[in-house]
Design a protein around this motif. Structure first.
Motif, PDB file in Angstrom:
ATOM      1  N   PHE A  36      -2.363  -8.322   5.245  1.00 59.56           N
ATOM      2  CA  PHE A  36      -2.834  -7.260   6.011  1.00 59.56           C
ATOM      3  C   PHE A  36      -3.538  -7.164   7.249  1.00 59.56           C
ATOM      4  CE2 PHE A  36      -2.160  -6.495   1.461  1.00 59.56           C
ATOM      5  CZ  PHE A  36      -1.131  -5.491   1.388  1.00 59.56           C
ATOM      6  N   TYR A  37      -3.513  -6.260   8.157  1.00 57.54           N
ATOM      7  CA  TYR A  37      -3.993  -6.708   9.411  1.00 57.54           C
ATOM      8  C   TYR A  37      -4.734  -5.072   9.873  1.00 57.54           C
ATOM      9  CZ  TYR A  37      -0.141  -9.977   9.406  1.00 57.54           C
ATOM     10  OH  TYR A  37       0.819 -10.827   9.042  1.00 57.54           O
ATOM     11  N   VAL A  52      -4.504   0.272  12.230  1.00 59.08           N
ATOM     12  CA  VAL A  52      -3.744  -0.223  10.958  1.00 59.08           C
ATOM     13  C   VAL A  52      -2.334   0.184  10.956  1.00 59.08           C
ATOM     14  CG1 VAL A  52      -3.775  -0.479   8.463  1.00 59.08           C
ATOM     15  CG2 VAL A  52      -5.853  -0.201   9.872  1.00 59.08           C
ATOM     16  N   PHE A  55       1.891  -5.116   8.127  1.00 62.00           N
ATOM     17  CA  PHE A  55       1.403  -5.959   7.153  1.00 62.00           C
ATOM     18  C   PHE A  55       2.780  -6.985   6.645  1.00 62.00           C
ATOM     19  CE2 PHE A  55       3.762  -2.217   5.213  1.00 62.00           C
ATOM     20  CZ  PHE A  55       4.793  -2.681   4.460  1.00 62.00           C
TER      21      PHE A  55
END
Length: 192
Positions: A36-37, A52, A55
């Motif tokens: 996840f980023y 966000v 992913f």
């Protein structure tokens, strides 16, 4: 004649999809590997915005599932030298923990065939701000949470024992709680 399957929706989740996901991961554990980023941009003072969107799952980056990024503002209250444009980072941690455990309640309950009528999670955490300020000297006081406590207000027709099992599963399988494992955690189940 074809066999028709009836969707069983429990707690807003398709029980067959849960089981299908479990079966797929059992056969191919590599598809469960996720990444996840989040990208945080400092705006000034304690005000930041995190973006966000993408992913990865099973080694494949997904850039199309979400048409636009979610923007999460973070700041401090004026008492903590902020401008009140968002919750503080530690408040976001507590919110993320609540989100994760609530999802676990829904999923575990659905997998067990137990409907949850309502769920409210209250989470509180203790921090000594001396740690963040390096007082009385750096390293003397821990800068993070010393303890986190949760209360689950659950309404369900299920017996308390089953709700306790769901609560334990939601906690034990929570990626966020696991990520906070160095912090003392306690919870209380309140059945309405």
């Amino acid at each position: 004649m074809t066999k028709q399957t009836v969707k069983q929706i429990v707690n807003g989740l398709d029980v067959q999809q849960i089981q299908g996901l479990i079966d797929t991961v059992k056969k191919q554990p590599q598809v469960a590997k996720g990444r996840f980023y989040a990208t945080t941009t400092w705006k000034g003072g304690f005000y930041n915005e995190a973006s966000v969107k993408d992913f990865s799952l099973g080694g494949v980056k997904n850039e199309t599932s979400r048409p636009r990024p979610f923007i999460v503002a973070g700041d401090h209250s004026p008492e903590f030298l902020g401008t009140n444009k968002g919750p503080s980072a530690v408040e976001l941690i507590l919110a993320a923990l609540g989100h994760c455990i609530a999802g676990g309640f829904a999923t575990s309950g659905a997998a067990m065939g137990i409907p949850i009528e309502s769920l409210k999670i209250e989470i509180e955490g203790d921090i000594d701000l001396q740690g963040m300020l390096g007082l009385p000297e750096p390293g003397k006081v821990r800068p993070g949470f010393q303890e986190i406590r949760a209360r689950y207000y659950v309404k369900s027709k299920a017996p308390r024992e089953q709700l306790e099992k769901i609560a334990k599963m939601a906690e034990d399988l929570s990626p966020v709680k696991d990520s906070l494992r160095a912090v003392k955690f306690s919870s209380q189940l309140i059945v309405k």
